[in-house]
Scaffold this active site. Structure first.
Site, PDB file in Angstrom:
ATOM      1  CD  GLU A   1      -2.708   1.034  12.691  1.00  0.00           C
ATOM      2  OE1 GLU A   1      -2.501   0.222  11.770  1.00  0.00           O
ATOM      3  OE2 GLU A   1      -3.803   1.624  12.849  1.00  0.00           O
TER       4      GLU A   1
ATOM      5  CB  CYS B   1      -0.884  -0.006   1.236  1.00  0.00           C
ATOM      6  SG  CYS B   1       0.108   0.049   2.711  1.00  0.00           S
TER       7      CYS B   1
ATOM      8  CB  CYS C   1      -6.044   2.630   5.791  1.00  0.00           C
ATOM      9  SG  CYS C   1      -5.258   2.568   4.236  1.00  0.00           S
TER      10      CYS C   1
ATOM     11  CG  HIS D   1      -1.233  -4.406  14.892  1.00  0.00           C
ATOM     12  ND1 HIS D   1      -0.767  -3.223  14.385  1.00  0.00           N
ATOM     13  CD2 HIS D   1      -1.109  -5.317  13.885  1.00  0.00           C
ATOM     14  CE1 HIS D   1      -0.414  -3.400  13.117  1.00  0.00           C
ATOM     15  NE2 HIS D   1      -0.609  -4.676  12.807  1.00  0.00           N
TER      16      HIS D   1
ATOM     17  CB  SER E   1      -2.701  -7.553  11.632  1.00  0.00           C
ATOM     18  OG  SER E   1      -3.880  -6.875  11.512  1.00  0.00           O
ATOM     19  CG  ASN E   2      -2.538  -6.112   5.781  1.00  0.00           C
ATOM     20  OD1 ASN E   2      -2.651  -6.462   4.634  1.00  0.00           O
ATOM     21  ND2 ASN E   2      -1.359  -5.813   6.329  1.00  0.00           N
TER      22      ASN E   2
ATOM     23  CB  CYS F   1       1.091   4.898   7.219  1.00  0.00           C
ATOM     24  SG  CYS F   1      -0.256   5.204   6.093  1.00  0.00           S
TER      25      CYS F   1
HETATM   26 FE1  F3S Z   1      -0.968   1.056   4.285  1.00  0.00          FE
HETATM   27 FE2  F3S Z   1      -1.046   3.185   5.657  1.00  0.00          FE
HETATM   28 FE3  F3S Z   1      -3.167   2.023   4.943  1.00  0.00          FE
HETATM   29  S1  F3S Z   1       0.385   1.609   5.897  1.00  0.00           S
HETATM   30  S2  F3S Z   1      -2.700  -0.071   4.891  1.00  0.00           S
HETATM   31  S3  F3S Z   1      -1.748   2.999   3.627  1.00  0.00           S
HETATM   32  S4  F3S Z   1      -2.756   2.866   6.860  1.00  0.00           S
END
Ligand code: F3S
Length: 656
Positions: free
Chosen positions: A128, A15, A197, A126, A226-227, A98
């Site tokens: 974050e 991303c 996000c 996590h 995690s994602n 990010c």
């Molecule tokens: Fe990537 Fe930032 Fe979204 S790291 S998943 S663009 S919150």
């Protein structure tokens, strides 16, 4: 004619935020800076290994950074205190947080400064989430789902005067967030901020669409990402055949047969987590395409695919990856077409633990298959049984070597207690659980105890232990050490165990000594209970010893409390004192000068007149003023005279 289609999701791969953070690292490498990342830059072992080869160190805290090193903060971000530490130590850094994460950090900072209670929906472990919470003035509440949120709001809504701000971590599941918003809407004034996000929501939505159109879904990304795990869970709920792989090499492990073909068209979907580089996705696509091209014309793909799955049977020992954990069970990928479940009762015997305390998403665990339901595609597994088997081996070894083990008493059962050690329930019979019969087994509950293994039956998976054996050995060792080191005059603290008419028995830690009644008090007492009670802790000293007979005499009263010493320090011959008559005899009266010290007023000294019976002049309890006429230190005798005082007073009056 062979027909297959492979579609890679457009949103798959790095991303914007991850791309930015990884580029920061490569820029530093190009500038030849010594570089360290604060934690793994992304959850992808291939990328981390490649950076490691280029000399990039992974450090877990600022304190590990070298002074000449450039520290990169990864896209997950860090708490405010980490920035402070970097500044204070003068360490140069590049911030790869990010911007979407930065936005949440700003929101929570502002909300908490305005006195709002912050709730973050997500995984409290996590990085974050830990980083975001680190920007709240007074910390944040991290909740997993709408059920936990509802409980929290019901309990705390009034307490926080409705000032609650709720937001999800960037990779939170969209549907779950919708449920949270609906829950929050029922509580007036509670504010929600949609901080998922865009990249995450787009990726999840596209994965859902692709999974619905595909016969096989392949999700590429770190097993700890995690994602990626969320993507896999979403896809496997829609597409019956779904794989989570970290690298193209794992396609071989799926054992899709080469050199065979299929009858029907096969649609293959590929998606990837935010930390998967485009190069890996491309490789997966190419390799999958090669596999499909080599399939044989007459082959039924579905049958072959099913046949290619790893076979498992009840009783098999298998390895699995934890893909999700809830309050009652853990869901596991065991590399078969089944969904694996490990219920809480098969995770642990410890009633205080929840599934999340035992395993985490991404963990690789050893399991035993306890039930297979092919019709429903479910396999039930046990971690506890594997742990118990491993634990039994360790217990058998401990028995052989006489090793002392530690465990927690989890239950009191008929005839004894159960101690949980190395994942095994060890039975300790009542006779082996306590030192004395009158000790209650319930007092051991939830205690950590040391025990020795006295029997292991590996066939029946059972073990028997003894707590008493360890305690007896400890007591014997303490006794031996006591007799080795004890000396006359040594001071000890001990508990009064019993009283007799001639003294008190004191436990000095497994050894009983006696304080004779005469050693308990400087006052004359009739029974030890006038001074001490059973259960009292006394400081005693050793008066005498007989090591051979194992006898020890103790003293309790202290010389500085000796009333004779006190008396001699305070009084001298010729002093006039006030004293109290305590007894009367034919030859005089005894008067107490201070507690424990009496003096004799001879009959000739009770008055300035002639007296034939002391009782005519004095009674017990009378307060009199008398002169100390003699102190016999050797015999510890004191002579007093009331007459001397009266005569002196009389002549003084006459003189006046
Ligand atoms: Fe990537 Fe930032 Fe979204 S790291 S998943 S663009 S919150």
């Amino acid at each position: 004619m062979k027909k297959f289609t492979i579609t890679a999701a457009k949103s798959a791969g790095f991303c914007f935020g991850v791309d930015r953070a990884v580029n920061l690292v490569y820029n530093e490498i190009e500038n030849c800076s010594k570089t360290a990342t604060l934690g793994e830059i992304i959850h992808n072992p291939n990328v981390v290994a490649e950076l490691g080869e280029k000399g990039v160190r992974v450090i877990s805290s600022v304190s590990e950074a070298f002074p000449d090193e450039k520290v990169i903060i990864r896209s997950h971000g860090v708490g405010a205190e980490v920035y402070r530490e970097l500044e204070e130590k003068g360490i140069s850094y590049s911030d790869g947080t990010c911007p979407f994460v930065r936005r949440i950090q700003k929101i929570v900072g502002q909300c908490s400064e305005e006195g709002m209670e912050v709730v973050i929906m997500g995984d409290r472990t996590h990085p974050e989430v830990i980083g975001i919470a680190g920007h709240c003035v007074n910390g944040a509440n991290v909740l997993k789902d709408s059920a936990e949120l509802e409980c929290f709001l019901k309990k705390n809504y009034e307490k926080y005067k409705k000032k609650v701000a709720i937001m999800p971590q960037t990779t939170y599941n969209i549907n779950m967030w919708q449920n949270c918003v609906s829950t929050a809407e029922r509580f007036d004034g509670v504010q929600t901020f949609d901080t998922i996000c865009n990249a995450t929501s787009q990726r999840q939505e596209e994965a859902m669409r692709l999974a619905a159109e595909s016969d096989i879904m392949i999700v590429v990304g770190g097993k700890h990402s995690s994602n990626t795990v969320k993507l896999f869970n979403i896809c496997s709920g829609i597409c019956g055949v779904c794989f989570h792989i970290e690298s193209p090499q794992e396609l071989d492990m799926m054992r899709i047969p080469k050199g065979v073909s299929y009858k029907s068209d096969v649609r293959i979907g590929i998606t990837a987590g935010a930390s998967t580089p485009a190069s890996i996705i491309k490789e997966v696509k190419n390799q999958m395409s090669e596999i499909m091209k080599n399939l044989d014309e007459d082959f039924n793909f579905e049958e072959a695919l099913n046949a290619s799955f790893k076979k498992i049977y009840t009783g098999n020992r298998v390895k699995g990856y934890i893909t999700a954990v809830n309050n009652t069970e853990a869901i596991v990928d065991v590399g078969t077409k089944h969904t694996g479940y490990v219920s809480l009762s098969e995770l642990t015997d410890d009633p205080a633990l929840k599934p999340g305390d035992v395993v985490k998403v991404g963990d690789e665990v050893d399991l035993i298959v306890i039930k297979i339901n092919d019709a429903e595609g479910i396999v039930q597994l046990s971690k506890k049984k594997v742990d118990a088997l491993k634990g039994l081996d360790e217990l058998a070894k401990a028995k052989e070597e006489g090793t002392i083990l530690e465990g927690t008493v989890t239950n009191v059962v008929k005839g004894g207690v159960i101690v949980l050690a190395n994942g095994v329930r060890v039975f300790v019979p009542a006779s082996q659980a306590t030192m004395r019969r009158d000790e209650k087994l319930e007092e051991l509950l939830k205690q950590t105890v040391k025990f020795k293994v006295i029997e292991v039956n590996e066939q029946r998976g059972k073990a028997v232990g003894s707590i008493k054996a360890v305690r007896s050995a400890e007591r014997d060792a303490a006794k031996a050490k006591f007799w080795e080191t004890v000396e006359i005059g040594g001071v000890f603290k001990g508990e009064v165990k019993s009283l007799t008419s001639y003294g008190a028995f004191v436990d000095l830690g497994g050894i009983d000594g006696m304080v004779h009644i005469s050693e308990l008090s400087w006052d004359r007492i009739k029974h030890p209970s006038e001074v001490v009670s059973v259960g009292d802790t006394l400081e005693v000293y050793v008066k005498d010893l007989d090591k051979e007979a194992g006898r020890i005499s103790l003293g309790y009263k202290k010389s500085e409390d000796n009333p004779w010493v006190k008396f001699e320090n305070e009084f001298s011959e010729g002093d006039v004192v006030s004293c109290k008559i305590v007894s009367i005899t034919a030859f005089g009266a005894f008067a107490q000068i201070i507690p424990g010290i009496d003096g004799l007023i001879h009959i000739s000294q009770v008055s300035d007149k002639r007296v034939t019976n002391v009782k005519d002049v004095l009674s017990v309890g009378d307060e009199v003023t008398a002169k100390i006429t003699e102190i016999d230190s050797e015999k510890k005798r004191i002579s007093l005279s009331v007459r001397a005082v009266l005569e002196e007073n009389g002549s003084a009056e006459a003189e006046e």
